[in-house]
Scaffold this active site. Structure first.
Site, PDB file in Angstrom:
ATOM      1  N   ARG A   1      66.789   7.171 -41.522  1.00  0.00           N
ATOM      2  CA  ARG A   1      66.828   8.609 -41.771  1.00  0.00           C
ATOM      3  C   ARG A   1      67.352   8.951 -43.158  1.00  0.00           C
ATOM      4  O   ARG A   1      67.199  10.085 -43.609  1.00  0.00           O
ATOM      5  CB  ARG A   1      67.680   9.283 -40.687  1.00  0.00           C
TER       6      ARG A   1
ATOM      7  N   ARG B   1      66.926  17.036 -36.916  1.00  0.00           N
ATOM      8  CA  ARG B   1      65.689  17.043 -37.706  1.00  0.00           C
ATOM      9  C   ARG B   1      65.315  18.494 -38.014  1.00  0.00           C
ATOM     10  O   ARG B   1      65.210  19.320 -37.102  1.00  0.00           O
ATOM     11  CB  ARG B   1      64.558  16.365 -36.925  1.00  0.00           C
TER      12      ARG B   1
ATOM     13  N   GLU C   1      66.359   3.520  -8.825  1.00  0.00           N
ATOM     14  CA  GLU C   1      65.402   2.968  -7.857  1.00  0.00           C
ATOM     15  C   GLU C   1      65.300   1.449  -7.989  1.00  0.00           C
ATOM     16  O   GLU C   1      65.155   0.745  -6.980  1.00  0.00           O
ATOM     17  CB  GLU C   1      64.053   3.689  -7.994  1.00  0.00           C
TER      18      GLU C   1
ATOM     19  N   HIS D   1      59.893   7.195  -6.644  1.00  0.00           N
ATOM     20  CA  HIS D   1      59.009   7.377  -7.809  1.00  0.00           C
ATOM     21  C   HIS D   1      58.262   6.131  -8.272  1.00  0.00           C
ATOM     22  O   HIS D   1      57.167   6.249  -8.821  1.00  0.00           O
ATOM     23  CB  HIS D   1      59.806   7.887  -9.021  1.00  0.00           C
TER      24      HIS D   1
HETATM   25  O1  URA Z   1      64.507   8.351 -35.312  1.00  0.00           O
HETATM   26  C1  URA Z   1      64.233   7.882 -34.202  1.00  0.00           C
HETATM   27  C2  URA Z   1      63.310   6.817 -34.055  1.00  0.00           C
HETATM   28  C3  URA Z   1      63.039   6.355 -32.796  1.00  0.00           C
HETATM   29  N1  URA Z   1      63.650   6.910 -31.732  1.00  0.00           N
HETATM   30  C4  URA Z   1      64.535   7.917 -31.859  1.00  0.00           C
HETATM   31  O2  URA Z   1      65.056   8.411 -30.867  1.00  0.00           O
HETATM   32  N2  URA Z   1      64.807   8.377 -33.097  1.00  0.00           N
END
Ligand code: URA
Ligand code: R1P
Length: 252
Positions: free
Chosen positions: A221, A166, A78, A6
């Protein structure tokens, strides 16, 4: 003619390099290479963009992995076929502990395996642990630059949306496996979410390769979802400098 399936690379192109810096984002590759001596583009195929550079005269490879475990496993396999033995991931990440400031750095000691690819290298009982010397080099480089990196456990998920719990999505659906998972990881002291370290760390220890991971916190978050562009650029720049300095320490 490429030596691998690849990446579009040959062993000769890598000039004996044994260490690779592996960001997720192909666009990050040049920004990393610009900190090296003699940055030279090598190849660009699918999500895999690669550059060769030198650090104190020694060859070093930069190659993007793309997002997630499957493409990461291809890049690592790879590159290993071409002689790379040490892998330093530099990524972006979402913190889940309230005390972790956006703009700070997280060095991953070990990952919760919320991926699928790592199970193709080692069973569930096997830990996703970073190489001690890679972690030490990343921490040393970060502290030398004046950062106080957070060091600990990362939740590494195949998906950005349900696996990182989320709900602000098209469907708003999160299956029962992940409902409440963020508060569970918070309670267990997990620092952050990203998407490649579980595969990278598991496959590298299983295959006798070394790997470490540093990431810049672009969202927290517990506060907000959408990163600020200027803060993202600044955080990425600082994490890039740390990973290059860590590579220099490891290559000494
Ligand atoms: O919340 C996030 C921010 C960047 N990358 C992720 O995987 N999650
Ligand atoms: O910035 P990178 O290295 O791509 O890392 C993070 O960003 C992507 C998600 O936006 C995932 O790859 C995650 O691990």
């Amino acid at each position: 003619m490429s030596d691998v399936f690849h990446l579009g690379l040959t062993q000769a192109m890598l000039e004996g390099a044994t260490l690779a810096i592996v960001p997720g984002d192909p666009e990050r590759v040049k920004r990393i290479a610009d900190l090296l001596e003699e940055p030279t583009p090598l190849a660009s195929t699918r999500e895999f963009t690669s550059y060769l550079g030198k650090l104190d005269g020694q060859a070093i490879v930069i190659c993007s992995t793309g997002i997630g475990g499957p493409s990461t496993s291809i890049a690592v396999e790879e590159l290993a076929q071409l002689g790379i033995r040490t892998f330093l991931r530099i990524g972006t990440t979402g913190a889940i502990q309230p005390q972790i400031a956006v703009g700070s750095l997280i060095v991953t000691q070990g990952s919760v395996r919320l991926d699928g690819a790592s199970y193709h290298f080692a069973p569930a009982e096997y830990p996703a642990v970073a190489d001690f010397h890679c972690t030490a080099a990343l921490v040393q480089a970060a502290e030398h630059a004046g950062h106080r990196p957070h060091i600990g456990i990362t939740a590494s998920s195949d998906t950005f949306y349900p696996g990182q719990e989320r709900y602000d999505t098209y469907s708003g659906k999160v299956i029962s496996r992940f409902k409440g998972s963020m508060s569970q990881w918070q309670d267990l002291g997990v620092l952050n979410y990203e998407m490649e370290s579980a595969t990278l760390l598991t496959m590298c220890s299983a295959l006798g390769l070394r790997a470490g991971c540093v990431a810049g916190v672009i969202v927290n978050r517990t506060e907000q979802e959408i990163p600020s562009e200027s803060l993202m650029a600044k955080t990425e720049k600082e994490a890039i400098q740390v990973v290059v300095d860590a590579a220099r320490i490891l290559m000494r």
